[in-house]
Design a protein around this motif. Structure first.
Motif, PDB file in Angstrom:
ATOM      1  N   GLU A  17       4.187  26.969  12.153  1.00  0.00           N
ATOM      2  CA  GLU A  17       3.608  27.485  11.100  1.00  0.00           C
ATOM      3  C   GLU A  17       4.211  26.594  10.139  1.00  0.00           C
ATOM      4  OE1 GLU A  17       6.253  30.370   8.061  1.00  0.00           O
ATOM      5  OE2 GLU A  17       6.171  31.119   9.916  1.00  0.00           O
ATOM      6  N   ARG A  18       3.448  26.424   8.717  1.00  0.00           N
ATOM      7  CA  ARG A  18       3.476  25.240   7.946  1.00  0.00           C
ATOM      8  C   ARG A  18       4.922  25.248   7.429  1.00  0.00           C
ATOM      9  NH1 ARG A  18      -1.537  22.375   7.790  1.00  0.00           N
ATOM     10  NH2 ARG A  18      -0.827  20.674   5.576  1.00  0.00           N
ATOM     11  N   PRO A  19       4.742  24.167   7.419  1.00  0.00           N
ATOM     12  CA  PRO A  19       6.264  23.571   5.906  1.00  0.00           C
ATOM     13  C   PRO A  19       5.637  25.029   4.874  1.00  0.00           C
ATOM     14  CG  PRO A  19       5.790  21.947   6.473  1.00  0.00           C
ATOM     15  CD  PRO A  19       4.382  22.405   6.918  1.00  0.00           C
ATOM     16  N   GLY A  20       7.533  25.809   4.022  1.00  0.00           N
ATOM     17  CA  GLY A  20       7.093  26.593   2.918  1.00  0.00           C
ATOM     18  C   GLY A  20       8.477  27.056   2.181  1.00  0.00           C
ATOM     19  N   ALA A  21       8.630  28.219   1.676  1.00  0.00           N
ATOM     20  CA  ALA A  21       9.705  28.252   1.057  1.00  0.00           C
ATOM     21  C   ALA A  21      10.692  28.336   1.730  1.00  0.00           C
ATOM     22  CB  ALA A  21       9.654  29.560   0.241  1.00  0.00           C
ATOM     23  N   GLY A  72      -3.246  17.295  13.683  1.00  0.00           N
ATOM     24  CA  GLY A  72      -2.216  17.131  12.509  1.00  0.00           C
ATOM     25  C   GLY A  72      -1.617  18.108  12.126  1.00  0.00           C
ATOM     26  N   HIS A  73      -0.644  18.710  13.663  1.00  0.00           N
ATOM     27  CA  HIS A  73       0.402  19.425  12.394  1.00  0.00           C
ATOM     28  C   HIS A  73       1.165  18.073  12.795  1.00  0.00           C
ATOM     29  CE1 HIS A  73      -1.252  22.394  14.117  1.00  0.00           C
ATOM     30  NE2 HIS A  73      -1.132  22.435  15.380  1.00  0.00           N
ATOM     31  N   TRP A  74       1.476  17.518  11.373  1.00  0.00           N
ATOM     32  CA  TRP A  74       2.373  16.452  10.796  1.00  0.00           C
ATOM     33  C   TRP A  74       3.799  16.882  10.946  1.00  0.00           C
ATOM     34  CZ3 TRP A  74       4.644  17.510   6.166  1.00  0.00           C
ATOM     35  CH2 TRP A  74       4.267  18.664   5.426  1.00  0.00           C
ATOM     36  N   TRP A  75       4.338  17.813  10.085  1.00  0.00           N
ATOM     37  CA  TRP A  75       5.359  18.186   9.760  1.00  0.00           C
ATOM     38  C   TRP A  75       5.949  18.411  10.949  1.00  0.00           C
ATOM     39  CZ3 TRP A  75       0.737  20.685   8.871  1.00  0.00           C
ATOM     40  CH2 TRP A  75       0.542  22.426  10.245  1.00  0.00           C
ATOM     41  N   TYR A  76       5.182  18.623  12.791  1.00  0.00           N
ATOM     42  CA  TYR A  76       5.701  18.439  14.002  1.00  0.00           C
ATOM     43  C   TYR A  76       7.115  17.518  14.493  1.00  0.00           C
ATOM     44  CZ  TYR A  76       6.756  21.014  18.201  1.00  0.00           C
ATOM     45  OH  TYR A  76       7.708  21.702  19.319  1.00  0.00           O
ATOM     46  N   LEU A  77       5.948  16.362  14.146  1.00  0.00           N
ATOM     47  CA  LEU A  77       5.814  14.668  14.634  1.00  0.00           C
ATOM     48  C   LEU A  77       7.095  13.912  13.013  1.00  0.00           C
ATOM     49  CD1 LEU A  77       2.368  13.287  15.442  1.00  0.00           C
ATOM     50  CD2 LEU A  77       4.140  13.938  16.492  1.00  0.00           C
ATOM     51  N   VAL A  78       6.886  14.783  11.863  1.00  0.00           N
ATOM     52  CA  VAL A  78       7.539  13.206  11.047  1.00  0.00           C
ATOM     53  C   VAL A  78       8.967  13.419  10.533  1.00  0.00           C
ATOM     54  CG1 VAL A  78       7.327  12.821   8.373  1.00  0.00           C
ATOM     55  CG2 VAL A  78       5.268  13.283   9.556  1.00  0.00           C
ATOM     56  N   PRO A  79       9.563  14.271  10.710  1.00  0.00           N
ATOM     57  CA  PRO A  79      11.019  15.254  11.187  1.00  0.00           C
ATOM     58  C   PRO A  79      11.775  13.822  12.120  1.00  0.00           C
ATOM     59  CG  PRO A  79      10.254  16.905   9.680  1.00  0.00           C
ATOM     60  CD  PRO A  79       9.365  15.711  10.693  1.00  0.00           C
ATOM     61  N   PRO A  80      11.436  14.747  12.790  1.00  0.00           N
ATOM     62  CA  PRO A  80      12.506  13.822  14.098  1.00  0.00           C
ATOM     63  C   PRO A  80      11.909  11.913  13.378  1.00  0.00           C
ATOM     64  CG  PRO A  80      10.585  15.793  14.900  1.00  0.00           C
ATOM     65  CD  PRO A  80      10.176  15.168  13.556  1.00  0.00           C
ATOM     66  N   GLY A  81      10.928  12.019  13.145  1.00  0.00           N
ATOM     67  CA  GLY A  81      10.325  10.585  13.788  1.00  0.00           C
ATOM     68  C   GLY A  81      11.044   9.682  12.513  1.00  0.00           C
ATOM     69  N   VAL A  82      11.574  10.677  11.428  1.00  0.00           N
ATOM     70  CA  VAL A  82      12.131  10.010  10.198  1.00  0.00           C
ATOM     71  C   VAL A  82      13.357   9.275  10.543  1.00  0.00           C
ATOM     72  CG1 VAL A  82      12.488  10.121   8.016  1.00  0.00           C
ATOM     73  CG2 VAL A  82       9.746  10.186   8.335  1.00  0.00           C
ATOM     74  N   ALA A  83      13.976  10.757  11.037  1.00  0.00           N
ATOM     75  CA  ALA A  83      15.249  10.629  11.363  1.00  0.00           C
ATOM     76  C   ALA A  83      15.684   9.477  12.081  1.00  0.00           C
ATOM     77  CB  ALA A  83      16.169  12.070  11.844  1.00  0.00           C
ATOM     78  N   VAL A  84      15.121   9.324  13.990  1.00  0.00           N
ATOM     79  CA  VAL A  84      15.182   8.081  14.403  1.00  0.00           C
ATOM     80  C   VAL A  84      15.434   7.170  13.538  1.00  0.00           C
ATOM     81  CG1 VAL A  84      14.469   7.538  16.411  1.00  0.00           C
ATOM     82  CG2 VAL A  84      14.064  10.025  16.239  1.00  0.00           C
TER      83      VAL A  84
END
Length: 309
Positions: free
Chosen positions: A78-82, A271-283
């Motif tokens: 599911e895409r980011p939402g409220a 292209g599900h960027w929200w699955y990759l970006v958060p943990p990658g940015v945290a590292v």
């Protein structure tokens, strides 16, 4: 009639301990005053404190059931939402909660692996610099062998032959990243061993253990401290890499494990960027923060390095 003890009547050992603690407190206060002048170091320390607070309070913030796939709050991918600010993974679990929970494992493994690596490197460096001769030659040749071998390849080999657990990850990282510390500590030990007070300690009957623990080790500890902060970032990256390659503990949630799940789910090609970006940015953020803190510590302990502020 009772008599009160005067300060002069106190045992010499008690006065010596009190004086030693007073010097340590003054040294710590002086270190903090100098460290605060490094704006980047203070900012990085604040970032690390925030991640540490999130890791410690994760059970209260997201709950231990955040990794449960049977009661997921969202739909798969599911895409980011409220309701789900960072979206959901392939099982419908809240990615924000998973990233917060994963900080516990990633930080813990990074700290333990760095502690093991520094401990091994310090023992080898101090003993090789103190005893020298054939003993130092053998140790340094082993160190050179570990230096020329790719660290990640050795860690992967160890993680492959051992059972998949957090302990395996810690050992695989710790026993493959100590050579740099060993060489730095040995060089510092050789410099300390040439100082006059070392000769006086030996002349007064101080043995090898006394010289290494009471005179050499305290003088190399600032270098060890700076090296520890730098190795933690490498250990966190190594843990994420091993987990991404499927060599981590599959029963725990970590940032590297989330990246592996994203790869298995085809998030890169879909292209599900929200699955990759958060943990990658945290590292990346935590590794960068530890590196900046390490550079600031180096600058405080050795102003000749000229590290920027």
């Amino acid at each position: 009639m009772t008599t009160q003890k005067t300060p002069a009547a106190e045992p010499a050992a008690v006065r010596a301990r009190t004086s030693a603690w007073r010097r340590r407190r003054a040294s710590a206060a002086r270190f903090w005053r100098q460290y605060r002048t490094h704006r980047a170091g203070v900012a990085a320390l604040a970032v690390l404190a925030l991640f540490a607070l999130l890791a410690v309070s994760a059970p209260l913030l997201v709950g231990s059931g955040v990794a449960d796939v049977t009661d997921a709050p969202g739909s798969p991918l599911e895409r980011p939402g409220a309701e789900l600010p960072l979206g959901a993974d392939r099982f419908g679990r809240d990615l924000l909660g998973l990233v917060v929970w994963g900080a516990r494992v990633s930080l813990l493994v990074g700290l333990l692996a760095a502690a093991l690596s520094v401990a091994i490197g310090t023992v080898i460096g101090v003993t090789a610099g103190h005893f020298r001769g054939w003993y130092a030659t053998v140790l340094m040749r082993i160190t050179d062998w570990f230096l020329v071998m790719p660290t990640l390849v050795l860690a992967i080999a160890l993680a492959t032959v051992m059972s998949r657990s957090l302990l395996t990850t810690v050992v695989a990282i710790g026993v493959t990243t100590w050579p740099t510390t060993a060489r730095l500590v040995r060089a510092q030990t050789l410099a300390v061993e040439t100082r006059p007070y070392i000769e006086r300690a030996r002349a007064l009957g101080g043995g090898h253990c006394h010289v290494m623990t009471r005179h050499v080790l305290p003088n190399v500890m600032p270098l060890v401290l700076a090296q520890t902060t730098l190795i933690i970032s490498s250990a966190i990256l190594a843990e994420a890499t091993l987990a991404f390659l499927g060599l981590g503990d599959p029963t725990v949630v970590s940032w590297g494990g989330l990246l592996q799940d994203a790869r298995d789910a085809g998030a890169v090609s879909a292209g599900h960027w929200w699955y990759l970006v958060p943990p990658g940015v945290a590292v990346a953020v935590v590794a960068l923060a530890f590196t900046v803190c390490g550079r600031a510590v180096e600058s405080v302990l050795d102003p000749r390095l000229g590290v920027g502020r």
